[in-house]
Design a protein around this motif. Structure first.
Motif, PDB file in Angstrom:
ATOM      1  N   ILE A   1       5.925  -9.225 -11.255  1.00  0.00           N
ATOM      2  CA  ILE A   1       5.737  -8.512  -9.987  1.00  0.00           C
ATOM      3  C   ILE A   1       4.846  -9.308  -9.040  1.00  0.00           C
ATOM      4  O   ILE A   1       5.123  -9.414  -7.848  1.00  0.00           O
ATOM      5  N   CYS A   2       3.796  -9.941  -9.608  1.00  0.00           N
ATOM      6  CA  CYS A   2       2.948 -10.807  -8.787  1.00  0.00           C
ATOM      7  C   CYS A   2       3.760 -11.938  -8.169  1.00  0.00           C
ATOM      8  O   CYS A   2       3.551 -12.325  -7.019  1.00  0.00           O
ATOM      9  N   ALA A   3       4.703 -12.465  -8.950  1.00  0.00           N
ATOM     10  CA  ALA A   3       5.484 -13.614  -8.498  1.00  0.00           C
ATOM     11  C   ALA A   3       6.279 -13.307  -7.231  1.00  0.00           C
ATOM     12  O   ALA A   3       6.703 -14.214  -6.514  1.00  0.00           O
ATOM     13  N   LEU A   4       6.487 -12.025  -6.956  1.00  0.00           N
ATOM     14  CA  LEU A   4       7.199 -11.650  -5.731  1.00  0.00           C
ATOM     15  C   LEU A   4       6.352 -11.953  -4.499  1.00  0.00           C
ATOM     16  O   LEU A   4       6.865 -12.200  -3.417  1.00  0.00           O
ATOM     17  N   LYS A   5       5.036 -11.909  -4.641  1.00  0.00           N
ATOM     18  CA  LYS A   5       4.148 -12.009  -3.486  1.00  0.00           C
ATOM     19  C   LYS A   5       3.263 -13.258  -3.499  1.00  0.00           C
ATOM     20  O   LYS A   5       2.767 -13.679  -2.464  1.00  0.00           O
ATOM     21  N   ILE A   6       3.022 -13.790  -4.708  1.00  0.00           N
ATOM     22  CA  ILE A   6       2.037 -14.862  -4.851  1.00  0.00           C
ATOM     23  C   ILE A   6       2.728 -16.091  -5.435  1.00  0.00           C
ATOM     24  O   ILE A   6       3.605 -15.937  -6.298  1.00  0.00           O
TER      25      ILE A   6
END
Ligand SMILES: Nc1ncnc2c1ncn2[C@@H]1O[C@H](COP(=O)(O)OP(=O)(O)OP(=O)(O)O)[C@@H](O)[C@H]1O
Ligand SMILES: [Mg+2]
Lengths: 284, 238
Positions: A251-256
């Motif tokens: 999920i972090c990889a979507l934004k960061i």
């Protein structure tokens, strides 16, 4: 929207195999109070076993996994006698140093023989599509195999005589010995199972991600974070911890940018250690 | 051929460099209750550890059923039927009562009699039957001692060793433990009992040894020891 659902599914599937990787570390800690610093090296070894079995024998990792478990079990049991047995009752620093040297030997030899070139296994099973979301079949299999191994371990520990002896030794080695349990054998077997599971996790990870001989370190760090999340000494906690980490990463990889993720994981590790050193999920 | 199940000859042992046992001679007869008494620090627990193999035999012999077992590791001695209910109980606190009892029957020899031994333990301690799923660590002191004794019996002991089974128990529970040991005696279980409670243990035992400073000072029939002036003065406070 689709991106979020895909991240969720990927997070769960990858999280399961992270959990499995952590269980090996967790089991060894639980039974003999040893932090196995060669954990990552054995994960990497599992990856290379899967790679060579695939390239030279054409056997895909999901079939090779049993063989790799057996290899890991034997390697682990031998390692126990060479590296751990004599220092087990010495202060913690000795077991840390001895498992760390084991790691250096494996990684050193591995770098020499295999170099640090990245490798990947492509079995080409394709993807399953649901609407606009495509999930590689290898990832689904990896998740399922991780659950399977966790269940088998659980049944082994709670329903068989040998499994119960492992739990008894972890609770009270002297008392187990009085019951007729050969605790030295049980300790080496536990180390063998821990190493075997690390190599199995490596084999499964190799089926979905590229890797080098140094990749083990990344998953070792993840295993530590998971054990801290789930509480050391609890296998179910490890699986839950794995799921949390897998979801978080995807999920972090979507934004960061992906490069920051290990940094975030490390920050989480430090925060939990500061706030709740016994782990988030603990019995009692 | 004697009917001694255990014969200890000139046993010497200790911790690291420190010698604690100085030539112990001790015999346990089949189907008899033998007791070892002595004040704190006289070496009773050390002797039991040496018998079980937790401590190495430096010198001397430990002969169990005619075979010298002094070089065997503890688990092999348990396989031979030498079972101890250790000081401080040492339960598997995070396992259920049932699993603790089951672990008691770990050896191949004992596994064959698991059902029968379990019934026997329940007849001795009916309370355990209602608590099978409870974690051993959450039980009261008295109940834990019952689990520890039950676990020992599950091993089909040829010789059952108790190290201070009444330690830390309330007077009423001390009596319960001694009653249980008496019942076992009637069943013909061979036992070696280490106790601080000299009165009670001499009352139910057949034969006794008095230990001091790592040596056997006095031995004899329990009823004679009760009348022995030195025993009376030092241990019975008369
Ligand atoms: N682990 C150890 N290391 C070194 N010395 C020890 C150890 N355990 C006991 N001792 C010493 O051995 C001696 C005998 O101790 P032991 O525990 O056998 O006595 P005991 O007769 O069982 O006493 P108690 O009635 O208090 O249980 C004591 O002087 C004790 O200090
Ligand atoms: Mg004692």
């Amino acid at each position: 929207m689709y991106a979020w659902i895909a991240a969720l599914i990927n997070g769960i599937l990858v999280g399961l195999v992270y959990g499995l990787a952590a269980i090996g570390l967790n089991l060894i800690w639980g039974v003999m109070k040893v932090i196995n610093l060669s954990h990552g090296a054995f994960i990497a070894l599992g990856m290379f076993c899967a790679y060579f079995i695939f390239h030279f024998a054409g056997i895909n990792p999901f079939l090779a996994v049993i063989l790799i478990l057996i290899v890991g079990l034997i390697l682990g049991m031998i390692s126990y006698f060479i590296v751990l047995h004599r220092v087990l009752d010495a202060p913690e620093l000795s077991t840390l140093l001895s498992t760390y040297s084991l790691s250096l030997i494996i990684i050193g030899l591995g770098t020499f023989i295999f170099t640090t070139n990245p490798r990947a296994i492509d079995i080409g099973l394709g993807s399953i599509g649901i609407g606009n979301i495509y999930i590689p079949i290898t990832k689904i299999l990896t998740g399922l195999f991780s659950i399977l191994f966790t269940i088998v371990l659980y049944v082994f520990l709670y329903k068989t005589w040998t499994g119960k002896a492992i739990r008894a030794v972890s609770l009270n080695r002297a008392a187990a010995e009085f019951m007729g349990v050969n605790s030295t054998f049980i300790l080496s077997l536990s180390f063998g199972i821990g190493v075997g599971l690390a190599m199995v996790a490596g084999c499964l990870i190799a089926a979905i991600f590229p890797f080098t001989i140094l990749s083990g370190a990344v998953y070792e760090l993840k295993s530590f974070v998971i054990c801290v999340l789930g509480g050391l000494g609890s296998p179910i906690g490890a699986l839950v911890g794995g799921l949390i980490l897998g979801l978080l990463e995807n999920i972090c990889a979507l934004k960061i940018p992906v490069g920051y993720i290990p940094f975030i994981e490390f920050v989480i590790l430090v925060i939990i250690l500061l706030v709740k050193p016994t782990g988030l999920i603990t019995k009692r | 051929m004697t009917d001694n199940i255990l014969e200890i000859e000139s046993l010497e042992s200790g911790y690291g460099e420190v010698q604690i046992l100085w030539g112990i001679n001790l015999h346990v007869q089949k189907s008899k209750l033998t007791t070892v008494i002595g004040s704190n620090g006289s070496g009773k627990t050390t002797l039991m550890k040496a018998i079980m193999g937790t401590l190495p035999t430096w010198n001397g012999k430990i002969i169990f059923e005619g075979i010298d077992i002094s070089r065997l590791p503890p688990y092999k001695r348990a396989e031979q039927g030498l079972i101890m209910v250790p000081e401080g109980r040492l339960l598997f606190h995070d396992m259920s009562v049932y699993e603790n009892l089951e672990m008691g029957a770990f050896t191949k020899r004992a596994r064959a009699h698991l059902k029968k031994n379990l019934e026997f333990v329940f007849s001795l301690f009916p309370r355990l039957k209602e608590r099978l799923d409870q974690k051993a660590g959450t039980m009261s002191g008295g109940e834990r001692q019952m689990v520890a004794i039950g676990r020992g019996l599950m091993g089909s002991p040829k010789l059952l060793i108790f190290d201070e089974p009444s330690l830390g128990l309330a007077p009423k529970l001390v009596l319960e433990v001694f009653e249980a040991i008496e019942k076992l005696k009637k069943e013909g279980v061979t036992m070696l009992l280490v106790e601080q409670n000299v009165h009670l243990s001499l009352a139910i035992s057949d034969y006794g040894y008095v230990m001091a400073e790592g040596k056997i000072k006095i031995e004899g029939e329990a009823r004679d020891l009760k009348e022995n002036d030195e025993v009376k003065k030092t241990y019975l406070g008369i």
